[in-house]
Design a protein around this motif. Sequence first.
Motif, PDB file in Angstrom:
ATOM      1  N   VAL B 124      41.411  27.223  39.139  1.00  0.00           N
ATOM      2  CA  VAL B 124      40.904  27.619  37.955  1.00  0.00           C
ATOM      3  C   VAL B 124      39.702  26.700  37.557  1.00  0.00           C
ATOM      4  N   ARG B 144      42.556  29.119  30.932  1.00  0.00           N
ATOM      5  CA  ARG B 144      42.434  28.934  32.350  1.00  0.00           C
ATOM      6  C   ARG B 144      43.752  27.757  32.782  1.00  0.00           C
ATOM      7  N   GLU B 178      38.610  36.337  37.686  1.00  0.00           N
ATOM      8  CA  GLU B 178      39.389  34.977  38.379  1.00  0.00           C
ATOM      9  C   GLU B 178      41.010  35.363  38.533  1.00  0.00           C
TER      10      GLU B 178
END
Lengths: 366, 279
Positions: B124, B144, B178
Amino acid sequence: MEQDITLKKEGQGLAFLKPLVTKLTPKFQKGDILSSLKKAGITIVSILLFLGLWQLGSKALYNKEADYKIEKALTERGQEAADAERACIESGDSSCQPNTLPSPAQVWGSLQSLIADHKVITADKAAFVEKMAKTNAKLTAQGKNAIVYTGRASFVDIVLTSIKTVFAGFLLALLIAVPIGIIIGLSPSLRSAFNWFIQIFKPVSPVVWYLLVFMIVKTLYIGDSSDNAFVISFISVGLCAMWATLVNTAMGVASVDKDYINVAKVLKLGTFQKVFKVILPSSLPLIFTGLRITLSVAWMVLIAIELLAQSQGLGLFVWEEFQNGANDSNAKIIVAMFVIGIIGFLLDRIMLSVQNLVSFNKNEMA
Amino acid sequence: MAYLELNNVYKSYGTGENVTNVLSNINLNIEEGEFVAIVGFTGSGKTTLVNLINGLLKPTSGEVLFKGLPVVDTSHERGVIFQNYSLLPWLTVGQNVYMAVKEAFPKESKAVLKKRVADYVEMVSLSPAINKRPKELSGGMRQRVAVARALAMNPEMIIMDEPLGALDALTRGNLQDEILNIWSKDKRTALLITNDVDEGIYMADRIIPLKPGPNATLGPEFKIDIERPRDKTAMNDNPSFKKTRNAIIEYLMDIGDQRKSVSEVEYVLPEIAPKSFVA
C-alpha cells in the motif's frame, strides 16, 4: 525494503524523556519573550498583592489582640499594669506578644530558624555517628543492634518522612486499585458485585480508615516494640486514596471504544492480547487521571492521618506546634502550610506530565 | 451452493415494544471470486449487514452461511475493512499490521511475520511511514493501513464497509484502483458496501441496492458487464455504463421518494405572535 520495523513500543530506554527535554529546551521567539515577561509580571504583582493583604490582615489582628490585652490588664489590675503591658508589647518582648496570625516577615524568619535548626541537628547527628562508630562496630561484632541517633527530627526530616509515607501509600493504592479495577471493569457481574462495596467505603472519612487500620495493625504488631506509626499511616493513606483510581480504572476498562473491541474480535485476539494490547492502552488516560486524583487525595489526608498516628511527619509537626503555643509556633504552622501546598502542587505536576506522556489524543485517533 | 449465502435473514435490535427491525428478509448469494457491491442510503442498515456477515452480530432469524457452514463468530477467513479505519492509535503502522498477522499465523517465526508486515505495508506504498503512529498520517494513508492490515491476514474474502466514505475524491479514486489491483491479483471474493453508485459500478461485478430501513431489504441486482480493467474516463462514454448508472440511480431515487412519502407527517404549527409586537 530497507525499512526496519519497530515492533516494541517506542519509548523504551530514555526516549520517554524526549517530550520533557523539548519542553525544557527554551525556544525563544520575539513574541514569546514579551508575552512570558508579561505573564511573569502578572504573577509577581499578584504575589505582592497577596503578601500585602496578608501583612495588613495580620497587623489588624495583632492590634486587636494587643488592645484586648491592655484593656484586660486595665480592668483587672489597674492603670499601672496596663501601661506595663503596653510597654512590654511595644518593646517586642516575646513573653507578652499577642499570639495571632503571624506576618509574612515572621513566617520568613521561622523558615530560616527551621533551616538553621536543621543544620544544627544534622551536625549533631554526624557527631553522634562519629562518636558511636567504635562502640557500634563492637556491638555489631558481638551481634547486637547498633545504637542509632534518636534525637529530635529536623524540619527537613519531617518533610521527608511525609513524602515517604505518601509514596508508600500511593504505591499501595496503585497495587490494590489498578488490578481490581481492571478485573471489575472487564466483568459486568463482578462490577455489580463490587459496586455496593465501593459505594459504601468510598465516602468513609480518613479518620475512620485510620482507626480501622490501627485496630488491625496493632494486633499484628503485638509483642513487637518497633514503631508501627509509619506502617499505620501509609496503609491508611493508601486505603483512603485508592478509590478514585479504582473507579476510574473500572470505568476506563468498561468503556473502551466499541471500534477497538470490534477490531479485537475481527482479528480474533486472545484474552491476554486483548487486555494488554487493546483494553489497557485505551484506558490508560482514565487510569492516570485516577492516579493523579489518588496522589492529591493521599497528600491531603496524610496530614490528618499523621497527626492521629503520631508519625513523625508534617501532620504531627503542625499539631505539636499548635499544642506547643510557643512564640513562633503560629509562624511555623504557616511555614508548614506553604511547604504542604508547594509539595502537593509539585506532586500534581509530576503526575500530570506522566499522564501526558502515556495519553494519546482522543480527537486525533484513527 | 454459493460461497456466501444469506437466507431469509432478519435482524432487529431491542425487545418488546422497543423493537426496531433493521433488516428484513435479506437473501444474498455471492460466488467465489466475485466482487459484489451493495449500495444504499446512510442509515439503511448497511453496517448491520456487514457485521452479520463478518460474524460480529448474529441474525435474529434466518441463516448466514460461509462456504456452507453457518457463521457463528468472526474468522480470519473474512477480512474486514472498517468505515472508520479502526487503527489502534497507540501502535505504529507496523505494529498495527503485525498484531493482525501474528494472530492469523501463530506458528510462523517472528522474522517471517515481520517480512510479511513489511511486504503488505510496501504494497500500500506506506513503507516510509511504517514507524509512524496513525495520528501522524492522513485519512487516505490510514485507510491504506487498514487495507494492509486486512489483507496481510490473507483472508479468503474481503468485506469492506464504506471504506472510502470519508476520503476526498482524488484519494478515493487512487485507493479504488489500489483495491482493484490487489483484488485482481489473486481474485479473492469481495463485498463492498458503499453509498456511491459510480464507485460500485467502477469496482463491482454486481450491484445490489439496499432499500432504506427500518425493515431494509435488498432490491433487484444490476449486473455490470464492463470489461476489466476498467478505465474511469473511457467508462463515462460507455453506453452500458450510462444505462446501468441511470437505472440504479432511478431505482434509488424511487425508493427514496417512497420513503419520503411514507414518513411525511404533517405538523400543524400553532398560531402564535409575540405579545408586545410593534410593527
